[in-house]
Design a protein around this motif. Structure first.
Motif, short mmCIF file in Angstrom:
data_model
loop_
_atom_site.label_atom_id
_atom_site.label_comp_id
_atom_site.label_asym_id
_atom_site.label_seq_id
_atom_site.Cartn_x
_atom_site.Cartn_y
_atom_site.Cartn_z
N ILE A 73 0.84 -1.21 0.00
CA ILE A 73 0.00 0.00 0.00
C ILE A 73 0.87 1.27 0.00
CG2 ILE A 73 -2.13 1.07 0.77
CD1 ILE A 73 -2.89 -1.30 2.34
N SER A 133 2.24 6.17 12.79
CA SER A 133 1.37 5.69 11.72
C SER A 133 0.65 6.86 11.07
CB SER A 133 0.32 4.74 12.29
OG SER A 133 -0.58 5.46 13.11
N GLY A 134 0.08 6.58 9.90
CA GLY A 134 -0.66 7.63 9.20
C GLY A 134 -1.82 8.16 10.03
N ALA A 135 -2.54 7.23 10.67
CA ALA A 135 -3.69 7.65 11.49
C ALA A 135 -3.23 8.59 12.60
CB ALA A 135 -4.38 6.43 12.08
N VAL A 138 -2.51 12.05 11.17
CA VAL A 138 -3.73 12.82 10.91
C VAL A 138 -4.33 13.30 12.23
CG1 VAL A 138 -6.09 12.69 10.02
CG2 VAL A 138 -4.20 11.64 8.73
N PHE A 161 -10.33 8.46 3.36
CA PHE A 161 -9.78 7.51 4.33
C PHE A 161 -8.67 8.22 5.09
CE2 PHE A 161 -7.01 4.43 6.19
CZ PHE A 161 -7.85 3.41 6.62
N HIS A 162 -8.80 8.22 6.42
CA HIS A 162 -7.77 8.87 7.23
C HIS A 162 -7.22 7.97 8.33
CE1 HIS A 162 -8.27 12.63 5.11
NE2 HIS A 162 -9.57 12.62 5.34
N GLY A 163 -7.77 6.76 8.51
CA GLY A 163 -7.21 5.86 9.52
C GLY A 163 -8.28 5.12 10.29
N ARG A 164 -7.80 4.39 11.32
CA ARG A 164 -8.69 3.49 12.05
C ARG A 164 -8.74 3.77 13.55
NH1 ARG A 164 -9.63 -1.74 9.43
NH2 ARG A 164 -8.49 -2.02 7.49
N TYR A 178 -14.39 -0.46 7.80
CA TYR A 178 -13.59 0.35 8.72
C TYR A 178 -14.31 0.79 10.00
CZ TYR A 178 -10.98 0.72 4.35
OH TYR A 178 -10.32 0.44 3.19
N GLU A 232 -7.22 14.48 1.24
CA GLU A 232 -6.19 13.74 0.51
C GLU A 232 -6.12 14.38 -0.89
OE1 GLU A 232 -7.23 9.24 0.96
OE2 GLU A 232 -8.91 10.42 1.70
N GLU A 237 -7.66 5.10 -0.49
CA GLU A 237 -8.58 3.97 -0.30
C GLU A 237 -9.92 4.21 -0.98
OE1 GLU A 237 -7.21 1.25 1.35
OE2 GLU A 237 -5.50 2.61 1.21
N ASP A 265 -3.56 15.41 3.74
CA ASP A 265 -3.21 14.05 4.13
C ASP A 265 -2.48 13.43 2.95
OD1 ASP A 265 -3.02 11.36 4.61
OD2 ASP A 265 -5.04 11.13 5.42
N VAL A 267 -0.44 10.91 3.19
CA VAL A 267 0.05 9.62 3.68
C VAL A 267 0.25 8.65 2.51
CG1 VAL A 267 -0.64 7.58 5.03
CG2 VAL A 267 -0.83 9.87 6.02
N GLN A 268 -0.72 8.58 1.59
CA GLN A 268 -0.60 7.65 0.47
C GLN A 268 -0.01 8.32 -0.78
OE1 GLN A 268 -3.17 4.03 -1.61
NE2 GLN A 268 -3.83 4.88 0.30
N LYS A 294 3.78 6.07 5.51
CA LYS A 294 4.02 5.09 4.44
C LYS A 294 5.41 5.22 3.81
CE LYS A 294 -0.85 4.33 3.12
NZ LYS A 294 -1.06 2.91 3.42
N1 PLZ Z 1 -4.42 8.53 5.39
C1 PLZ Z 1 -4.59 8.83 2.97
O1 PLZ Z 1 -4.09 6.04 2.83
C2 PLZ Z 1 -3.61 4.35 5.11
C3 PLZ Z 1 -4.99 1.62 4.99
C4 PLZ Z 1 -4.87 0.17 5.14
P1 PLZ Z 1 -1.93 4.12 8.77
N2 PLZ Z 1 -4.08 3.64 3.99
C5 PLZ Z 1 -4.00 2.20 4.05
C6 PLZ Z 1 -5.94 -0.34 6.05
O2 PLZ Z 1 -6.66 -1.26 5.63
O3 PLZ Z 1 -6.05 0.16 7.17
C7 PLZ Z 1 -3.89 5.82 5.20
C8 PLZ Z 1 -4.11 6.60 4.05
C9 PLZ Z 1 -4.37 7.97 4.19
C10 PLZ Z 1 -4.21 7.82 6.52
C11 PLZ Z 1 -3.94 6.46 6.46
C12 PLZ Z 1 -3.69 5.71 7.72
O4 PLZ Z 1 -2.38 5.30 7.80
O5 PLZ Z 1 -0.44 4.16 8.74
O6 PLZ Z 1 -2.52 2.86 8.21
O7 PLZ Z 1 -2.50 4.45 10.10
#
Ligand code: PLZ
Length: 453
Positions: A73, A133-135, A138, A161-164, A178, A232, A237, A265, A267-268, A294
């Motif tokens: 990714i 991490s990306g999340a 953000v 998509f910004h994270g989990r 998600y 983004e 995603e 953002d 990240v990607q 990433k």
């Molecule tokens: N912001 C724009 O693309 C992560 C997600 C994979 P993390 N994208 C892949 C999955 O299934 O969880 C992403 C992104 C953008 C934030 C994130 C979050 O980055 O490093 O996964 O936390």
């Protein structure tokens, strides 16, 4: 290390080679062990288990070699086991692995911040904070924007998509997989329509799409309550949605006029992926804060917020941090990845890949009415599958094409709000022959699934 060595890839031969069915017997054994040991919520889209990888090729536990058109990714843009990265990580691991930057600081953290301050868009004074991490990046960007403005609201977009984490789940648009069942979510998150040229009214310009978003923001929440707009520059995603030209500049201008922090953002889309250092560079958009992750550390967990020194400086000492943020091994990897990006001019390599992808995927679109759209920039391209005749998303065909690619030795990833997009994110160092071989497999899979036309 000389030029030859930086290009050299040890270990896995740079070719596609299948020696068993996919998944092979050892991967199937691991899948059985996994069933008993690994939480089912943590699933994998690729059926084979990895043994080692270098350059653009991943070798599985049965000795099959796959062309990697996903880079984990958008992470291993410099290639798997990139020589500078391997060397820097080895050296740093032996020196020290951890002291916690908030306890005892070290030079690589400072050096990564210096690099990010220089590489990110804009030549104003900047500072950075490193996280894991990306999340987390953000989430910290939102913390900083709220602290600096004293305002609560966060604006995000459809398909985002910004994270989990809890806040970034709230910011992410798509519920399955998600968000479903994971609420309640953080409050004060407002969603606006993005520019999605393939699905917007015919001829809608970027400026019009931005106005549509701004009108909705102003109806839902007064501008004076908005801490930040988080976008983004090319959605990942959500389906590799490239906004119409003018969308991002108009949004940035509205933010400036209203004292709203503009957060990109990246990240990607960042770190050379789109053929610029950052996707915002394409339209010379200068964000107030940039979230990166990433690609910046070639697979070691590292992420950052980089931004205007006065905004970043609004937060009190000790207000940002964490045990592992800016881990020294991850920082060493990032410095090596940045050195590789410079020496090999990876953004130029990404532009070259983009030229090949645009031509080959464009031809595929002309051939199959089941391909509604081909879009992207640099080494970030996607194909959107639709029902021939209308634009209804075709997730079924997408799944079949992905599975056929996997069985034939090519790693591709799907994405999209409706699961109907295949995205290509090859490592920038992929040799052209290998890229063409991978594309040939994708074309064959599309032909198999959509039928010759
Ligand atoms: N912001 C724009 O693309 C992560 C997600 C994979 P993390 N994208 C892949 C999955 O299934 O969880 C992403 C992104 C953008 C934030 C994130 C979050 O980055 O490093 O996964 O936390």
């Amino acid at each position: 290390m000389g030029d030859d060595e930086v290009m050299a890839v040890d270990g896995v031969p740079q070719s596609r080679e299948l020696v068993t069915e996919i998944p092979g017997p050892r991967s199937r054994e691991l899948a059985a062990r996994r069933l008993a040991a690994v939480a089912p919520g943590a699933s994998s889209s690729f059926p084979a288990y990895v043994e080692r990888a270098s350059g653009a090729v991943v070798e599985d536990v049965d000795g099959n070699r796959f062309i990697d058109l996903g880079s984990g990714i958008a992470v291993t843009g410099v290639g798997h086991a990139a020589p500078y990265v391997v060397e820097a990580v080895r050296e740093q691991v032996a020196r020290f692995t951890h002291t916690c930057f908030t306890v005892a600081p070290y030079e690589p953290y400072v050096a990564v911040c210096e690099e990010l301050n220089a590489l990110t868009p804009g030549d104003h004074a900047k500072t950075s904070v490193l996280v894991n991490s990306g999340a987390e990046a953000v989430e910290n960007a939102v913390k900083i924007a709220r602290h600096a403005t004293g305002r609560p609201a966060v604006v995000v977009f459809d398909h985002a998509f910004h994270g989990r984490t809890n806040l970034t789940m709230a910011m992410t648009a798509k519920t399955m997989p998600y968000k479903a069942g994971f609420g309640p979510f953080a409050p004060e998150v407002y969603r606006a329509p993005v520019s999605y040229p393939f699905r917007d009214p015919e001829g809608m310009t970027g400026a019009e799409a931005a106005q549509r978003a701004i009108d909705q923001i102003e109806v839902q929440v007064e501008a004076g309550s908005v801490a930040c707009v988080v976008v983004e520059p090319i959605q990942g995603e959500g389906g590799f949605i490239v906004p119409a030209p003018g969308f991002l500049p108009a949004l940035a201008a509205w933010c400036r006029q209203n004292g709203v922090v503009f957060v990109a953002d990246e990240v990607q889309s960042g770190f050379g992926r789109t053929g610029d250092r950052f996707a915002c560079d394409d339209e010379a958009v200068v964000p107030d804060l940039v979230a990166t992750a990433k690609g910046i550390a070639a697979g070691m967990p590292l992420a950052a917020v980089t931004g205007r020194a006065e905004l970043m400086g609004a937060v009190h000492a000790g207000g940002l941090g964490g045990t592992y943020g800016g881990n020294p091994v991850a920082c060493a990897a990032a410095l090596a990845a940045i050195r590789t990006m410079r020496e090999l001019d990876l953004p130029a390599a990404a532009r070259g890949i983009g030229g090949v992808l645009a031509a080959r995927l464009g031809a595929l679109r002309a051939q199959y009415p089941g391909i509604g759209d081909v879009r992207g920039r640099g080494a970030m391209f996607a194909v959107e599958f639709v029902r021939p005749g209308d634009r209804a998303p075709d997730a079924g065909a997408t799944r079949e094409v992905v599975a056929a690619c996997h069985s034939a030795g090519v790693i591709v990833l799907s994405c999209g709000t409706w699961g109907n997009v295949i995205r290509l994110l090859p490592p920038f160092v992929i040799p052209e022959g290998l890229l063409l071989d991978g594309l040939g497999v994708l074309e064959g899979a599309v032909g198999e699934v959509l039928g010759q036309s």
